[in-house]
Enzyme design. Structure first.
Site, PDB file in Angstrom:
ATOM      1  N   HIS A 130       0.836  -1.215   0.000  1.00  0.00           N
ATOM      2  CA  HIS A 130       0.000   0.000   0.000  1.00  0.00           C
ATOM      3  C   HIS A 130       0.868   1.263   0.000  1.00  0.00           C
ATOM      4  O   HIS A 130       0.446   2.303   0.496  1.00  0.00           O
ATOM      5  CB  HIS A 130      -0.947   0.046   1.203  1.00  0.00           C
ATOM      6  CG  HIS A 130      -1.665  -1.244   1.463  1.00  0.00           C
ATOM      7  ND1 HIS A 130      -2.885  -1.543   0.907  1.00  0.00           N
ATOM      8  CD2 HIS A 130      -1.300  -2.339   2.177  1.00  0.00           C
ATOM      9  CE1 HIS A 130      -3.268  -2.755   1.299  1.00  0.00           C
ATOM     10  NE2 HIS A 130      -2.308  -3.267   2.067  1.00  0.00           N
TER      11      HIS A 130
ATOM     12  N   SER B  10      14.247  21.453 -16.368  1.00  0.00           N
ATOM     13  CA  SER B  10      13.016  22.195 -16.612  1.00  0.00           C
ATOM     14  C   SER B  10      13.367  23.470 -17.360  1.00  0.00           C
ATOM     15  O   SER B  10      14.465  24.014 -17.200  1.00  0.00           O
ATOM     16  CB  SER B  10      12.371  22.529 -15.267  1.00  0.00           C
ATOM     17  OG  SER B  10      11.537  23.657 -15.390  1.00  0.00           O
TER      18      SER B  10
END
Ligand code: ARG
Length: 457
Positions: free
Chosen positions: A157, A278
């Site tokens: 999980h 970026s």
């Protein structure tokens, strides 16, 4: 646009936009080697069976060899107005050797020809893809060897669950890719039967020898029903399916790479050559390769659905719908191969930050199961032990501490069974390295996995 082979029955030329719409050469020209190889085997069979003369076959095979060489070297370019690669090669052959070239298509149809070409082409592609997967598995096992004793949190999980070694985690992927190779081999073996000689759909009145052609092309046998021979595309679906699973595996791996390289995890750092920056944020180093692999998974699933949907309503035998098979299956193969070829070196060049893995493993009560196992081994029933361990975790959370920092008295206040050896039992390394069960995370187990996988390569 040159005159169509089938012009005899028609009074008008094909509309040029329709010609474009109908043509598949842009997609199927890449099968030229398979097409020519298949035609050579067919011509040899025709002569052997006395259907055409020996000299005719020699001229045809010689002409085809020339075309192959000229396409390989780029001297000959594809005519993009041709209907498909089969029409192109045949027209070029007749241009080169005259009327003898017109004998090649005896006892054959494009329907069985295209089915053969696609099988031969995919057979080559699959064998190259298998080599690429092997390269990836080699990178994975080498990394696993290097980090077989590196402790990290194992998750369920996406919550810290139990400590594992990084080598163990990596080897899980080796298993997936080994299964992918098996699937590809299996699909390829089932595909390796010759449909040639099925002709248009019903077989032929000529005394052909289909098995001779199959043998010449190193195929395992022939498709036993001519209708099935020309209309079966199961092999394309099976390969697209294998590709979809490869992408699913690569995508899950990508997702982990993306998480691990984030500042939140920082378990790894990707090499500069395999990440991008970026255009506005100077601090960024982005895992674009992994994101693209994850993203491209969707189109490969799409290719599989394209094939299944295209086939589902088709009556026997050949239908033009089937021309759409190639674009889909080629796209899955191209995409998978492209992804494999960037993924392996990206993995190979990444830096593993062992300290961060270990630090993360030290948090999150990752040894709570071991507390329960400790009590169980001393006679407490597992369910009871499990409950005591849970209560201890809650106690630690309240106090803002961790299990290994509790005093023995505190332990004893939860169960009289606790002794001084509890600290040894819940020590992080011990929790990891003592999981020696077969297939478990201990170093010996990872070593055994590596040896087994290597022997299979
Ligand atoms: N280009 C066609 C294809 O890819 C070849 C077979 C054409 N056969 C026919 N009867 N029109 O499926």
């Amino acid at each position: 646009m040159s005159e169509k082979m089938w012009a005899g029955r028609f009074k008008k030329q094909l509309d040029s936009e329709v010609n474009d719409f109908n043509s598949s050469i842009r997609v199927d020209c890449r099968m030229y080697k398979s097409d020519i190889g298949g035609s050579m085997a067919h011509a040899a069979m025709l002569a052997r069976q006395g259907i055409i003369g020996e000299e005719d076959a020699e001229a045809i095979i010689g002409g085809l060899e020339g075309i192959l060489a000229d396409l390989d070297s780029g001297v000959l370019e594809f005519d993009m107005t041709a209907e498909d690669i089969h029409m192109f090669v045949e027209a070029e052959l007749t241009k080169r050797i005259g009327d003898t070239g017109k004998k090649l298509h005896t006892a054959r149809s494009r329907n069985d020809q295209v089915a053969l070409d696609l099988r031969l082409y995919l057979r080559d592609q699959v064998s190259e893809m298998i080599e690429e997967i092997k390269t990836l598995i080699t990178v994975i096992t080498d990394k696993a060897e290097a980090y077989k004793a590196t402790v990290m949190p194992g998750y369920t999980h996406l919550q810290r669950a139990q400590p594992i070694t990084f080598g163990h985690h990596l080897m899980a992927y080796a298993q997936m890719f080994l299964r992918d190779i098996e699937r590809l081999r299996d699909a390829s073996d089932r595909m390796n039967f010759s449909p040639l000689g099925s002709c248009a759909l019903a077989g032929t009145t000529y005394p052909t020898d289909r098995r001779f052609v199959a043998e010449k092309l190193q195929m395992q046998g022939i498709c036993e029903n001519s209708l099935d021979g020309v209309s079966d595309r199961d092999f394309a679906v099976e390969i697209a399916n294998a590709c979809a699973l490869i992408m699913m595996h690569l995508s899950r791996f990508s997702e982990e790479i993306i998480l691990w390289s984030s500042w939140e995890f920082k378990f790894i750092e990707l090499d500069d050559a395999y990440s991008t920056g970026s255009s506005i944020m100077p601090q960024k180093k982005n895992p674009d390769i992994s994101e693209l692999v994850r993203g491209k998974t969707g189109r490969v699933y799409g290719d599989l659905i394209t094939l299944l949907t295209m086939l589902k309503g088709l009556p026997l035998a050949y239908n033009k719908d089937m021309q759409e098979d190639k674009e889909a299956v080629f796209d899955s193969i191209d995409t998978v191969r492209q992804c494999l070829n960037v993924f392996a070196p990206m993995l190979d060049t990444m830096t593993v930050i062992e300290k961060n893995m270990l630090d993360a493993a030290a948090k999150g009560f990752i040894n709570a199961t071991d507390v329960a196992d400790y009590l169980t081994k001393k006679g407490t029933p597992f369910r009871t032990a499990y409950k005591i361990s849970g209560t201890l975790v809650a106690h630690c959370i309240d106090k803002g501490t961790v299990l290994e920092k509790l005093s023995l008295d505190e332990f004893k206040s939860f169960s009289e069974v606790f002794e001084a050896d509890i600290y040894d039992a819940i020590n992080l390394e011990n929790c990891t390295f003592r999981r020696k069960s077969e297939g478990g995370t201990a170093v010996e187990s990872v070593e055994a996995q590596i040896a087994s996988v290597r022997s299979k390569l």
